[in-house]
Design a protein around this motif. Structure first.
Motif, PDB file in Angstrom:
ATOM      1  N   GLN A   1      28.482  32.266  40.787  1.00  0.00           N
ATOM      2  CA  GLN A   1      28.810  32.440  42.306  1.00  0.00           C
ATOM      3  C   GLN A   1      27.863  31.904  43.181  1.00  0.00           C
ATOM      4  O   GLN A   1      26.681  32.346  42.990  1.00  0.00           O
TER       5      GLN A   1
ATOM      6  N   THR B   1      32.958  30.407  36.763  1.00  0.00           N
ATOM      7  CA  THR B   1      32.771  31.406  38.028  1.00  0.00           C
ATOM      8  C   THR B   1      33.458  32.786  37.973  1.00  0.00           C
ATOM      9  O   THR B   1      32.991  33.759  38.576  1.00  0.00           O
ATOM     10  N   THR B   2      34.785  32.799  37.366  1.00  0.00           N
ATOM     11  CA  THR B   2      35.710  34.099  37.581  1.00  0.00           C
ATOM     12  C   THR B   2      35.169  35.014  36.544  1.00  0.00           C
ATOM     13  O   THR B   2      35.060  36.151  36.819  1.00  0.00           O
ATOM     14  N   THR B   3      34.751  34.687  35.248  1.00  0.00           N
ATOM     15  CA  THR B   3      34.150  35.485  34.196  1.00  0.00           C
ATOM     16  C   THR B   3      32.839  36.134  34.857  1.00  0.00           C
ATOM     17  O   THR B   3      32.739  37.152  34.430  1.00  0.00           O
TER      18      THR B   3
ATOM     19  N   GLU C   1      35.628  26.658  37.106  1.00  0.00           N
ATOM     20  CA  GLU C   1      36.498  27.846  37.890  1.00  0.00           C
ATOM     21  C   GLU C   1      36.577  29.115  36.905  1.00  0.00           C
ATOM     22  O   GLU C   1      36.318  29.999  37.303  1.00  0.00           O
ATOM     23  N   GLY C   2      36.838  28.840  35.531  1.00  0.00           N
ATOM     24  CA  GLY C   2      36.674  29.902  34.388  1.00  0.00           C
ATOM     25  C   GLY C   2      35.722  30.671  34.294  1.00  0.00           C
ATOM     26  O   GLY C   2      35.762  31.940  34.448  1.00  0.00           O
TER      27      GLY C   2
END
Length: 315
Positions: A21, A14-16, A11-12
């Motif tokens: 994604q 993918t967010t960064t 999750e971290g």
């Protein structure tokens, strides 16, 4: 690595980095999922597998696997450096001082050592710079580790021709002291060796977790080597944090927290359950003369010998 930690890192990352994604390709079909891309990069770090090995297992092409590794190490550094390669906060210092006092080394925050990572594909024009006494081309990692194998300080990139003393002079491990913002016999030899083995154990665990560091590097780009080393250290610290409660000598950090913080590393009078009060350092506007004076104090051999004699008498 636990499943919860794995999903949290996915999750971290993918967010960064939007690269991880899941997006449709030119045909409108969904491409590789974030877990697929993350797993490819992690397998290449942990097992040093080639990019063309994972195409059958994870269904990702060789070029995509290389791109996943590059984006992964950069995303890990950007997302987690401030947390997992941070300076010690007040709670960390209290715990480290408590552990050092219990092991017979008051005011010890960790042990320092160097590790060589062999660079097999070093450009020929640089081999004279990076080749050490053993005729191997390598890059040096300097690290400070505590008893729980957490790596607090890293300095990577020094050529393999340098010895440990030269690396120590080049690194920034004493920079806080220079800038004025730092937190201020056979039995001795045996205890010193036990404490020194902390950083050696950290190096061994780091190499066991990530085979890409244990074996000779096949990478040409020096910047990518630096990114990979930093990402592996951050991942190592994340695993240590996640598994620390399972250690035999684990102590909850709550017992080291204090409400009123006024003094620097001042132990209480109780022999057991020793607590420490720590205050954060301040950024002082030092002149060049003051800076050089602090630098000479740190390197003063007479002061070093006096401190060593005091420690021997203390033990």
């Amino acid at each position: 690595m636990s499943r919860s930690l794995f999903l949290r890192m996915v999750e971290g990352v993918t967010t960064t980095d939007p690269y991880f994604q899941q997006r449709p390709n030119a045909l409108g079909e969904l491409g590789a999922s974030p877990i697929q891309k993350y797993t490819v990069a992690l397998r290449m770090l942990a097992y040093e597998t080639c990019a063309d090995v994972v195409d059958v297992y994870i269904k990702i092409w060789e070029s995509t696997a290389r791109s996943c590794l590059l984006h992964f190490v950069q995303a890990i550094r950007q997302a987690y450096t401030e947390v997992y390669l941070r300076r010690q906060n007040i709670t960390d210092l209290q715990r480290l001082l408590h552990d050092g006092h219990g092991r017979g080394f008051p005011d010890m925050l960790g042990s320092i050592d160097c590790m060589h990572w062999e660079w097999k594909n070093c450009p020929k024009g640089w081999k004279g710079l990076y080749q050490g006494r053993n005729k191997h081309v390598s890059i040096i990692l300097e690290a400070v580790a505590s008893d729980d194998l957490w790596i607090w300080h890293t300095f990577f990139g020094t050529p393999g021709t340098c010895n440990d003393i030269i690396v120590l002079r080049k690194s920034l491990v004493f920079d806080d002291i220079y800038q004025g913002r730092a937190h201020e016999d056979a039995l001795f030899t045996r205890r010193q060796e036990l404490a020194w083995k902390d950083v050696e154990r950290a190096f061994a665990v780091l190499q066991a977790r990530f085979a890409i560091i244990q074996r000779a590097s096949l990478i040409w780009d020096q910047d990518l080597i630096w990114e990979i080393m930093l990402a592996c250290i951050i991942l190592h610290n994340m695993i240590v944090e996640d598994e620390r409660h399972t250690y035999r000598n684990y102590k909850d950090t709550i017992e080291f927290e204090q409400d009123n913080i006024q003094y620097v590393a001042e132990p209480s009078s109780q022999p057991r359950n020793t607590t420490y009060q720590v205050r954060a350092g301040k950024y002082n506007n030092l002149t060049l003369e003051q800076y050089m004076h602090r630098r000479e104090q740190v390197r003063d051999r007479q002061v070093h010998n006096a401190l060593q004699r005091d420690l021997v008498e203390h033990i």
